[in-house]
Design a protein around this motif. Structure first.
Motif, PDB file in Angstrom:
ATOM      1  N   LEU A  18      53.151  10.418  61.916  1.00  0.00           N
ATOM      2  CA  LEU A  18      52.324  11.492  62.481  1.00  0.00           C
ATOM      3  C   LEU A  18      50.956  11.526  61.803  1.00  0.00           C
ATOM      4  N   ALA A  19      50.938  11.344  60.491  1.00  0.00           N
ATOM      5  CA  ALA A  19      49.651  11.320  59.770  1.00  0.00           C
ATOM      6  C   ALA A  19      48.809  10.130  60.229  1.00  0.00           C
ATOM      7  N   ALA A  20      49.428   8.973  60.424  1.00  0.00           N
ATOM      8  CA  ALA A  20      48.689   7.795  60.906  1.00  0.00           C
ATOM      9  C   ALA A  20      48.165   8.032  62.311  1.00  0.00           C
ATOM     10  N   TYR A  21      48.949   8.686  63.139  1.00  0.00           N
ATOM     11  CA  TYR A  21      48.519   9.011  64.502  1.00  0.00           C
ATOM     12  C   TYR A  21      47.327   9.970  64.475  1.00  0.00           C
ATOM     13  N   GLN A  22      47.373  10.968  63.603  1.00  0.00           N
ATOM     14  CA  GLN A  22      46.285  11.936  63.514  1.00  0.00           C
ATOM     15  C   GLN A  22      45.000  11.298  63.007  1.00  0.00           C
ATOM     16  N   ARG A  23      45.118  10.204  62.277  1.00  0.00           N
ATOM     17  CA  ARG A  23      43.937   9.477  61.792  1.00  0.00           C
ATOM     18  C   ARG A  23      43.484   8.413  62.788  1.00  0.00           C
ATOM     19  N   ASP A  24      44.069   8.407  63.963  1.00  0.00           N
ATOM     20  CA  ASP A  24      43.722   7.478  65.053  1.00  0.00           C
ATOM     21  C   ASP A  24      43.906   6.015  64.687  1.00  0.00           C
ATOM     22  N   TYR A  25      44.899   5.709  63.862  1.00  0.00           N
ATOM     23  CA  TYR A  25      45.147   4.324  63.492  1.00  0.00           C
ATOM     24  C   TYR A  25      45.779   3.522  64.631  1.00  0.00           C
ATOM     25  N   ALA A  45      53.602   6.683  52.724  1.00  0.00           N
ATOM     26  CA  ALA A  45      53.222   7.840  51.909  1.00  0.00           C
ATOM     27  C   ALA A  45      53.798   9.134  52.473  1.00  0.00           C
ATOM     28  N   GLY A  46      54.082   9.153  53.766  1.00  0.00           N
ATOM     29  CA  GLY A  46      54.747  10.299  54.391  1.00  0.00           C
ATOM     30  C   GLY A  46      54.034  11.612  54.170  1.00  0.00           C
ATOM     31  N   PRO A  47      54.766  12.633  53.741  1.00  0.00           N
ATOM     32  CA  PRO A  47      54.189  13.970  53.564  1.00  0.00           C
ATOM     33  C   PRO A  47      53.092  14.041  52.506  1.00  0.00           C
ATOM     34  N   LEU A  48      53.010  13.045  51.622  1.00  0.00           N
ATOM     35  CA  LEU A  48      51.959  13.051  50.606  1.00  0.00           C
ATOM     36  C   LEU A  48      50.572  12.996  51.230  1.00  0.00           C
ATOM     37  N   ASN A  49      50.488  12.495  52.467  1.00  0.00           N
ATOM     38  CA  ASN A  49      49.214  12.457  53.171  1.00  0.00           C
ATOM     39  C   ASN A  49      48.620  13.853  53.331  1.00  0.00           C
ATOM     40  N   TYR A  50      49.475  14.834  53.457  1.00  0.00           N
ATOM     41  CA  TYR A  50      49.009  16.202  53.668  1.00  0.00           C
ATOM     42  C   TYR A  50      48.691  16.915  52.355  1.00  0.00           C
ATOM     43  N   PHE A  51      48.884  16.210  51.229  1.00  0.00           N
ATOM     44  CA  PHE A  51      48.518  16.742  49.923  1.00  0.00           C
ATOM     45  C   PHE A  51      47.352  15.975  49.311  1.00  0.00           C
TER      46      PHE A  51
END
Length: 69
Positions: A18-25, A45-51
């Protein structure tokens, strides 16, 4: 116990995707070494992206000697 661990790993990776998708990768059709590595690291990195974790990779071409003339 193993089911809980497997579920946690899947949830971790889904959050990373989801984090990769939000960064348009996933929108770029032209993928190189660095982009593929950034996508993989972001997912791992998973949830660490949001930290604040923002993993980046720089890929360099190996130093190949030039042929003699």
């Amino acid at each position: 116990m193993t089911r809980i661990l497997a579920l946690l790993i899947v949830v971790w990776l889904v959050i990373g995707a989801l984090a990769a998708y939000q960064r348009d990768y996933f929108t770029d059709n032209d993928t190189n070494c660095a982009e593929a590595s950034n996508i993989a690291l972001t997912i791992v990195a998973g949830p660490l992206n949001y930290f604040g974790v923002n993993p980046k990779v720089k890929c360099k071409a190996p130093n190949v000697p030039e042929p003699s003339q």
